[in-house]
Write a protein that holds these residues in place. Structure first.
Motif, PDB file in Angstrom:
ATOM      1  N   LYS A 270       2.529 -17.241 -10.007  1.00 41.98           N
ATOM      2  CA  LYS A 270       1.924 -15.976 -10.418  1.00 41.98           C
ATOM      3  C   LYS A 270       1.639 -15.119  -9.196  1.00 41.98           C
ATOM      4  CE  LYS A 270      -2.015 -14.088 -12.990  1.00 41.98           C
ATOM      5  NZ  LYS A 270      -3.267 -14.409 -13.714  1.00 41.98           N
ATOM      6  N   VAL A 271       1.981 -13.834  -9.287  1.00 47.22           N
ATOM      7  CA  VAL A 271       1.745 -12.911  -8.175  1.00 47.22           C
ATOM      8  C   VAL A 271       0.250 -12.651  -8.044  1.00 47.22           C
ATOM      9  CG1 VAL A 271       2.164 -10.592  -7.279  1.00 47.22           C
ATOM     10  CG2 VAL A 271       4.004 -11.829  -8.438  1.00 47.22           C
ATOM     11  N   THR A 272      -0.287 -12.848  -6.836  1.00 51.01           N
ATOM     12  CA  THR A 272      -1.714 -12.638  -6.581  1.00 51.01           C
ATOM     13  C   THR A 272      -1.970 -11.460  -5.639  1.00 51.01           C
ATOM     14  OG1 THR A 272      -1.688 -14.202  -4.736  1.00 51.01           O
ATOM     15  CG2 THR A 272      -2.199 -15.075  -6.934  1.00 51.01           C
ATOM     16  N   HIS A 273      -0.995 -11.186  -4.754  1.00 59.50           N
ATOM     17  CA  HIS A 273      -1.171 -10.111  -3.780  1.00 59.50           C
ATOM     18  C   HIS A 273       0.193  -9.506  -3.452  1.00 59.50           C
ATOM     19  CE1 HIS A 273      -4.892 -12.415  -3.180  1.00 59.50           C
ATOM     20  NE2 HIS A 273      -5.429 -11.289  -2.745  1.00 59.50           N
ATOM     21  N   TYR A 274       0.133  -8.381  -2.744  1.00 62.60           N
ATOM     22  CA  TYR A 274       1.341  -7.759  -2.208  1.00 62.60           C
ATOM     23  C   TYR A 274       1.133  -7.534  -0.717  1.00 62.60           C
ATOM     24  CZ  TYR A 274       2.474  -6.812  -7.091  1.00 62.60           C
ATOM     25  OH  TYR A 274       2.749  -6.939  -8.418  1.00 62.60           O
ATOM     26  N   VAL A 275       2.157  -7.855   0.064  1.00 61.60           N
ATOM     27  CA  VAL A 275       2.108  -7.636   1.509  1.00 61.60           C
ATOM     28  C   VAL A 275       3.111  -6.544   1.853  1.00 61.60           C
ATOM     29  CG1 VAL A 275       2.490  -8.629   3.790  1.00 61.60           C
ATOM     30  CG2 VAL A 275       1.445 -10.008   1.990  1.00 61.60           C
ATOM     31  N   ALA A 276       2.628  -5.497   2.540  1.00 62.26           N
ATOM     32  CA  ALA A 276       3.488  -4.382   2.931  1.00 62.26           C
ATOM     33  C   ALA A 276       3.606  -4.362   4.450  1.00 62.26           C
ATOM     34  CB  ALA A 276       2.929  -3.064   2.423  1.00 62.26           C
ATOM     35  N   THR A 277       4.833  -4.319   4.945  1.00 64.14           N
ATOM     36  CA  THR A 277       5.087  -4.131   6.369  1.00 64.14           C
ATOM     37  C   THR A 277       5.813  -2.797   6.526  1.00 64.14           C
ATOM     38  OG1 THR A 277       7.179  -5.343   6.216  1.00 64.14           O
ATOM     39  CG2 THR A 277       5.228  -6.596   6.828  1.00 64.14           C
ATOM     40  N   LYS A 278       5.337  -1.985   7.473  1.00 66.52           N
ATOM     41  CA  LYS A 278       5.882  -0.638   7.613  1.00 66.52           C
ATOM     42  C   LYS A 278       6.197  -0.341   9.072  1.00 66.52           C
ATOM     43  CE  LYS A 278       3.473   1.313   3.609  1.00 66.52           C
ATOM     44  NZ  LYS A 278       2.874   2.545   3.070  1.00 66.52           N
ATOM     45  N   GLU A 279       7.265   0.409   9.249  1.00 67.15           N
ATOM     46  CA  GLU A 279       7.675   0.833  10.586  1.00 67.15           C
ATOM     47  C   GLU A 279       7.758   2.358  10.607  1.00 67.15           C
ATOM     48  OE1 GLU A 279      11.548   0.517  13.559  1.00 67.15           O
ATOM     49  OE2 GLU A 279      11.532  -0.505  11.625  1.00 67.15           O
ATOM     50  N   ASP A 280       7.097   2.964  11.587  1.00 66.09           N
ATOM     51  CA  ASP A 280       7.131   4.418  11.742  1.00 66.09           C
ATOM     52  C   ASP A 280       8.517   4.822  12.255  1.00 66.09           C
ATOM     53  OD1 ASP A 280       6.852   7.088  12.387  1.00 66.09           O
ATOM     54  OD2 ASP A 280       4.819   6.860  13.172  1.00 66.09           O
ATOM     55  N   ILE A 281       9.266   5.512  11.411  1.00 66.64           N
ATOM     56  CA  ILE A 281      10.637   5.906  11.776  1.00 66.64           C
ATOM     57  C   ILE A 281      10.757   7.430  11.887  1.00 66.64           C
ATOM     58  CG2 ILE A 281      11.706   3.850  10.757  1.00 66.64           C
ATOM     59  CD1 ILE A 281      12.396   5.563   8.304  1.00 66.64           C
ATOM     60  N   THR A 282       9.615   8.091  12.159  1.00 61.99           N
ATOM     61  CA  THR A 282       9.624   9.551  12.229  1.00 61.99           C
ATOM     62  C   THR A 282      10.580  10.050  13.300  1.00 61.99           C
ATOM     63  OG1 THR A 282       7.303   9.563  11.540  1.00 61.99           O
ATOM     64  CG2 THR A 282       8.166  11.590  12.503  1.00 61.99           C
ATOM     65  N   ARG A 283      10.519   9.457  14.478  1.00 63.14           N
ATOM     66  CA  ARG A 283      11.395   9.904  15.560  1.00 63.14           C
ATOM     67  C   ARG A 283      12.865   9.664  15.211  1.00 63.14           C
ATOM     68  NH1 ARG A 283       8.432   8.000  21.218  1.00 63.14           N
ATOM     69  NH2 ARG A 283       6.551   9.294  20.975  1.00 63.14           N
ATOM     70  N   ARG A 284      13.115   8.543  14.566  1.00 59.00           N
ATOM     71  CA  ARG A 284      14.497   8.254  14.189  1.00 59.00           C
ATOM     72  C   ARG A 284      15.009   9.271  13.171  1.00 59.00           C
ATOM     73  NH1 ARG A 284      15.731   3.353  10.419  1.00 59.00           N
ATOM     74  NH2 ARG A 284      15.864   5.046   8.901  1.00 59.00           N
ATOM     75  N   LYS A 285      14.136   9.613  12.190  1.00 59.02           N
ATOM     76  CA  LYS A 285      14.533  10.593  11.175  1.00 59.02           C
ATOM     77  C   LYS A 285      14.754  11.967  11.807  1.00 59.02           C
ATOM     78  CE  LYS A 285      14.550   9.942   7.201  1.00 59.02           C
ATOM     79  NZ  LYS A 285      15.612   9.506   6.264  1.00 59.02           N
ATOM     80  N   GLN A 286      13.898  12.308  12.772  1.00 55.76           N
ATOM     81  CA  GLN A 286      14.068  13.583  13.465  1.00 55.76           C
ATOM     82  C   GLN A 286      15.370  13.595  14.254  1.00 55.76           C
ATOM     83  OE1 GLN A 286      10.459  13.738  15.746  1.00 55.76           O
ATOM     84  NE2 GLN A 286       9.253  14.665  14.089  1.00 55.76           N
TER      85      GLN A 286
END
Length: 591
Positions: A270-286
Motif C-alpha cells: 500500500k502506498v504510504t508516501h510520495y518522494v519527489a526529487t527535482k533538478e533545477d533545469i532553468t539554465r538548460r531550458k534557457q
C-alpha cells in the motif's frame, strides 16, 4: 503388666492404619504437585528457549569461581560455536572469538561486574570461522550471595543487520542533506512532511513554511492541466512519474524543474508516501531556447542552399536510380549486396565472395513438346508470362534470381526455410495460373523444383569489355540434378538432406524421405526428401496417414527385403491410389 484385649489391639492397629493412609495420601499429593511443578518448569524453560529463538536472543551465565560460561543454543549461534560441543568454551577460549580491539573493554566490564557488582551493556564484535565479524549487544546483571557476586547472568543480541541498516540510513540521510537537487516527501494526501536544505535554497521557502502544505504552492499556473492529470493517474497506479514543470519561487520568479515522483509502499504494497526529487533545469531550458532561436535563424539562412542542394541531389539520385533499376533487370541488387556493392558502377571484374546458400532450380516439364505448336513470339510470350508469375514469389521470400535458362529458373536464398516456403508458394501459384491457362485454351503445365544447400562462390567473370555475374559451385550442379529427380519420381518438389538439416523449422513442413541415390558426378550418396505442402488438402492428409507405412516400405526396399517392401507399398496405394512414388517403388520391387 496389663495385657491388651484383642479389641484394644485392633483399635490401635486401625488407628495406626488410618494415620499411615493419611500420610500416604499427603505424600502422593505432594508428589503429584511436585511433578506438576516440574512439568510447568520444563514447559516454561521450553517457552523461554523458543522465545529466545524467535527473538534471536541468546542468554549466558558466568561463574567467576570456575571461569566457566554456560551458553544458550541461540547464544552459541551468535558467537559462532556449536551448541553440542562439550565442554562449552571457558572465558579464555571465548575471548579468542572476540575481536582483539574489544577484549580490553569486555575484560574491564567483567572485572567491575564481579568485584563491584556493576551491571553493564556494551557492543562487541565476534569472529566467525569464515573470518567475518558480527555486531553483538551484550548485557550482564550480577547476582549476590550476601555481599559477594556469585554469578553473572546475561543476554546477547546479534545487531549486525540493525547496524548495517543504521549505516545505510545515515548514508541516505547524508546524501539527502547534501544533495544539490530538491527532495521532499509527502503523505498520500499530498501534505509535505519533509524537505531537504536544497529545497529552501532553490524555492526560497523555509521548511517551516512548507511542512503540512501542498506542493501546489509552487505551481506557476502555466503548466497544462493535462500534465497533473497524467501525474496523478500514474501515481495512483503505483508507478513512477517524471517530467518537466514550470514552477514559481517564493519571490515570484519562474524556474524550470525536472521532477521525478516515486510512490513509497509498505510491506502490504500500500502506498504510504510520495518522494519527489527535482533538478533545477532553468539554465538548460534557457540555453535550449537560445539554441532553438539560433537554429531557426540558421535554418532560415540555409533554406536556399538546401533547396539547391536537394535539386542537384534529386537529379543525381534519379539518374543513379534509373541506372541501377535498368541494371537490376540483369544483375539483382541482392547480388550486389552480397558483393558489398551499393551500385553496379562499383562492380569490378573478379569481385567475388564465398557464401553458404540454398540453390533453387525449377523447370517446366515437357516444355519442348509444348513449344512445338507455338511461334517464336508465342514462345517468348508464354515463357515470360509464366516467369512473371514466379519471380515476385522468389523476391517475396528473400531470394533472388541468378539467371533464367530458357524456361528454367536458378535462384539463390540465404535461408533454407525461405527457399522451401518460396517453392511451396510457387507450386500453389502455379495451380491458380493453370486455371487461367485452361480458361484461355492452353494445357496446364507442371514444374519440378530441386533444392540443395551448400557453399558457393558468387562473383564476376568475363573480360574487360564484357563480364557477367555468376555462381560457381558443385552445389549448383547438385541442385540441378535434384530437380531432374522430380521427373523420375513424378513429384514437384525435392530437396537434399543438406537443405533439410539447415531448416530452422523442419516440423512446420510436410516432409518424407524419398530415396538415397548416387547422383552423377558425386561419389557419395545423397538422401532426397519430398516436400508435399503444396499438394491438395486431401492428398496431404493421405500422405500423412501413410507416412509410417511408406517409411517401413522404404526401409525394407533398401535392405533388399522386396517382399515386405511390396506389402508396404501396396498398403500405401490401397489407402492413397494416387501416390506416384509408392507406385514407382512397387514396380521396382516387382521387377
Amino acid at each position: 503388666m496389663k495385657f491388651l484385649s484383642n479389641e484394644d489391639v485392633e483399635a490401635i492397629v486401625a488407628e495406626r492404619i488410618t494415620e499411615l493412609t493419611q500420610q500416604n495420601q499427603q505424600l502422593q499429593q505432594q508428589l503429584l504437585e511436585s511433578r506438576r511443578a516440574e512439568h510447568i518448569l520444563r514447559e516454561n524453560e521450553r517457552l523461554f528457549l523458543e522465545t529466545q529463538k524467535l527473538a534471536k536472543l541468546g542468554s549466558w551465565e558466568f561463574n567467576p569461581f570456575t571461569q566457566q560460561i554456560k551458553w544458550s543454543e541461540e547464544a552459541c549461534k551468535i558467537i559462532g560455536i556449536n551448541s553440542h560441543d562439550l565442554p562449552p568454551p571457558s572465558l579464555n577460549e571465548y575471548l579468542d572469538l572476540v575481536h582483539l580491539e574489544d577484549v580490553p573493554l569486555l575484560l574491564n566490564c567483567l572485572k567491575q561486574a564481579v568485584t563491584e557488582g556493576v551491571a553493564y551493556e556494551i557492543e562487541i564484535h565476534h569472529r566467525y570461522p569464515d573470518g567475518s565479524y558480527n555486531d553483538t549487544l551484550m548485557k550482564a546483571q550480577p547476582f549476590f550471595a550476601g555481599q559477594r557476586v556469585i554469578k553473572l547472568l546475561g543476554i546477547m543480541l546479534d545487531i549486525t543487520e540493525r547496524r548495517q541498516t543504521e549505516d545505510e540510513l545515515r548514508k541516505l540521510s547524508r546524501a539527502i542533506e547534501q544533495s544539490a537537487g530538491t527532495i521532499f516527501i509527502t503523505n498520500v494526501r499530498g501534505q509535505i512532511e519533509f524537505v531537504n536544505p536544497a529545497f529552501s535554497e532553490i524555492t526560497g521557502y523555509s521548511s517551516e513554511e512548507v511542512i503540512g502544505n501542498n506542493p501546489n504552492m509552487l505551481n506557476s499556473g502555466k503548466n497544462p492541466p493535462e500534465v497533473f492529470k497524467v501525474l496523478w493517474e500514474t501515481l495512483h497506479r503505483g508507478e513512477v512519474w517524471q517530467g518537466e514543470l514550470l514552477n514559481r519561487r517564493k519571490n515570484g520568479e519562474l524556474y524550470w524543474e525536472f521532477t521525478r515522483i516515486s510512490p513509497v509502499k509498505n510491506k502490504e504494497g500500500k502506498v504510504t508516501h510520495y518522494v519527489a526529487t527535482k533538478e533545477d533545469i532553468t539554465r538548460r531550458k534557457q540555453a535550449e531556447a537560445q539554441l532553438e532561436k539560433n537554429n531557426a535563424e540558421l535554418r532560415a539562412k540555409n533554406v536556399e542552399l538546401e533547396v539547391l542542394n536537394q535539386k542537384l541531389a534529386d537529379i543525381q539520385k534519379a539518374k543513379l536510380y534509373q541506372l541501377n533499376k535498368a541494371y537490376e533487370r540483369f544483375v539483382p541488387h541482392q547480388f550486389l549486396s552480397l558483393l558489398g556493392k551499393k551500385s553496379i558502377l562499383e562492380v569490378q571484374l573478379g569481385d567475388q565472395v564465398e557464401k553458404e546458400m540454398t540453390i533453387l532450380f525449377s523447370d517446366i516439364r515437357g516444355f519442348a513438346t509444348i513449344s512445338e505448336d507455338m511461334t517464336p513470339q508465342e514462345n517468348f510470350d508464354f515463357i515470360n508470362a509464366y516467369l512473371g508469375q514466379m519471380e515476385p514469389i522468389i523476391n517475396e521470400y528473400g531470394g533472388f534470381i541468378d539467371k533464367y535458362i530458357g524456361d528454367a529458373i536458378m535462384a539463390l536464398f540465404p535461408l533454407a526455410d525461405d527457399a522451401v516456403q518460396s517453392s511451396i508458394a510457387m507450386l500453389k501459384r502455379l495451380r491458380e495460373y493453370n486455371q487461367l491457362l485452361q480458361m484461355a485454351g492452353f494445357h496446364p503445365i507442371k514444374i519440378g523444383i530441386g533444392l540443395h544447400t551448400g557453399p558457393l562462390m558468387l562473383g564476376t567473370v568475363g573480360g574487360q569489355n564484357r563480364m557477367d555475374g555468376t555462381v560457381i559451385a558443385d552445389a549448383v550442379n547438385l541442385a540441378s540434378r535434384v530437380e531432374n529427380l522430380t521427373k523420375i519420381y513424378n513429384t514437384p518438389l525435392l530437396m537434399t538432406m543438406q537443405t533439410y538439416r539447415h531448416l530452422l523449422r523442419s516440423s512446420h513442413y510436410k516432409i518424407r524421405v524419398i530415396d538415397t541415390v548416387k547422383i552423377k558426378g558425386k561419389s557419395k550418396e545423397v538422401t532426397v526428401y519430398e516436400v508435399f505442402d503444396a499438394d491438395t488438402p486431401a492428398t496431404i492428409e493421405l500422405k500423412l496417414e501413410t507416412l509410417k507405412v511408406f517409411k517401413q516400405g522404404l526401409d525394407f526396399y533398401h535392405c533388399d527385403d522386396f517382399k515386405d517392401a511390396c506389402s508396404s507399398f501396396e498398403e500405401v496405394l490401397r489407402i492413397n491410389e494416387h501416390d506416384e512414388v509408392a507406385r514407382i517403388y512397387l514396380k521396382r520391387c516387382q521387377e
